[in-house]
Design a protein around this motif. Structure first.
Motif, mmCIF file in Angstrom:
data_model
loop_
_atom_site.group_PDB
_atom_site.id
_atom_site.type_symbol
_atom_site.label_atom_id
_atom_site.label_comp_id
_atom_site.label_asym_id
_atom_site.label_seq_id
_atom_site.Cartn_x
_atom_site.Cartn_y
_atom_site.Cartn_z
ATOM 1 N N CYS A 16 29.782 42.999 70.411
ATOM 2 C CA CYS A 16 29.946 42.150 69.032
ATOM 3 C C CYS A 16 28.591 41.594 68.833
ATOM 4 N N THR A 17 27.927 41.059 69.835
ATOM 5 C CA THR A 17 26.694 40.457 69.621
ATOM 6 C C THR A 17 25.713 41.421 69.195
ATOM 7 N N THR A 20 26.037 42.689 65.023
ATOM 8 C CA THR A 20 25.562 41.587 64.244
ATOM 9 C C THR A 20 24.076 42.080 63.842
ATOM 10 N N ASN A 23 23.948 46.102 62.419
ATOM 11 C CA ASN A 23 24.824 46.691 61.326
ATOM 12 C C ASN A 23 24.105 47.002 60.007
ATOM 13 N N PHE A 71 33.102 43.029 59.952
ATOM 14 C CA PHE A 71 34.263 42.786 60.440
ATOM 15 C C PHE A 71 35.155 44.035 61.341
ATOM 16 N N TYR A 74 33.136 44.903 64.202
ATOM 17 C CA TYR A 74 33.335 44.008 65.479
ATOM 18 C C TYR A 74 34.619 44.597 66.169
ATOM 19 N N GLN A 77 33.949 47.779 68.020
ATOM 20 C CA GLN A 77 33.043 47.654 68.907
ATOM 21 C C GLN A 77 33.717 47.070 70.287
#
Length: 319
Positions: A16-17, A20, A23, A71, A74, A77
């Motif tokens: 998620c890191t 960001t 993307n 979203f 996230y 992932q």
């Protein structure tokens, strides 16, 4: 020893890191892959290159366009990289023991098999979110390319797909997703472990240094991009294609019946380069994504072990 659940969550947090950061390039990649779909020649291109996509997207859609689909990205992932990083070592250990090796033995074939299987688990679980992510990223109210699917948000997207196709809609493109993710996963962690082990054994860096993490991750990212690009293009097109209802009520894709059909039609109409549309954007996405994911995973894992007093061990050690 860190548990599978703990490594899954740590791997998901690391991914998620990374997403960001990566993307915006994913948005650019999707749009380039759909530009000129099944056209022998594209006379008036909406986008010239990845930089042009980013500039025009920012100009017409702002930060919401640049980070479109963030979203569901996230959630996807967490499933995929959580599975890759959480299940890779347990699966590798099982396979190693099954053929007479120890858990510590680094065998290329078992590493590739473990990477592929762990990735497939995540791809199947996260398929609905990758589906709506691709459709949301393809949507552009000003400069559209490919089939356009408008959704208010992720919840609306899932609701719309469910109402239209039920379970078949949520698993649409899963065959392509499994192939793509298996290919990427088969090389991601094995190449990272190989690069990290090579650096440490040759004295070029320490096992716990950030430089070692970054270099190993960069090599892994390049490897994944080379192997996965054609199936990534196929997946984008399979997810985004329009659908129609047959007389028996079954909904099917209008353009492609399966991943092989998509590969063949793309090759026949657009040539070999059609498979590699968006490659630059793909590398610009996957390089920082892989670097941040694997580096963050090692860092988060180390922090967690120190904070919890866990013994040394875990994912992607390779040294």
């Amino acid at each position: 020893m860190v548990s599978i659940a703990e490594t899954f969550l740590i791997g998901g947090a690391a991914a998620c890191t990374a997403v960001t950061v990566s993307n915006p390039f994913e948005v650019a990649k999707v749009r380039l892959q759909l530009q000129g779909e099944l056209a022998k020649e594209v006379v008036d291109k909406v986008y010239k290159n990845v930089g042009d996509v980013l500039v025009k997207t920012w100009k017409h859609e702002g930060v919401g366009g640049i980070q479109r689909g963030l979203f569901p990205a996230y959630v996807y992932q967490i499933f995929v990289n959580g599975s890759r990083l959480g299940f890779y070592e347990p699966i590798r250990h099982v396979i190693n023991h099954a053929i007479g090796f120890t858990s510590a033995d680094q065998i290329a074939a078992t590493s590739i098999a473990a990477g592929a299987l762990s990735g497939v688990i995540g791809a199947m679980a996260g398929n609905p979110f990758f589906l709506i992510k691709a459709r949301m990223q393809a949507y552009n109210p000003v400069l559209p390319v490919g089939t356009q699917h408008y959704y208010k948000n992720s919840g609306d997207a899932l609701k719309s797909v469910w109402q239209a196709e039920r379970w078949m809609g949520l698993i649409r493109g899963m065959d392509a997703a499994v192939i793509r993710t298996a290919m990427g996963s088969a090389v991601q962690i094995p190449s990272y472990n190989w690069a990290k082990r090579t650096i440490v054994e040759n004295g070029w860096g320490k096992a716990d240094s950030t430089w070692t993490f970054l270099t190993s991750s960069a090599i892994s990212g390049a490897s994944v991009c080379i192997v996965m690009q054609p199936t990534d293009t196929v997946l984008t097109r399979m997810y985004n294609q329009p659908t129609r209802t047959l007389p028996n009520g079954k909904m099917v894709g209008v353009l492609y019946s399966n991943p092989i059909d998509c590969l063949w039609k793309t090759l026949k109409t657009e040539g070999l380069l059609g498979w590699y549309k968006g490659t630059t954007a793909h590398f610009l996405r996957i390089a920082p994504h892989t670097i941040v994911t694997l580096t963050a995973n090692d860092l988060y894992l180390g922090w967690y072990k120190r904070a919890s007093g866990k013994a040394d061990g875990g994912v992607a050690k390779g040294s």
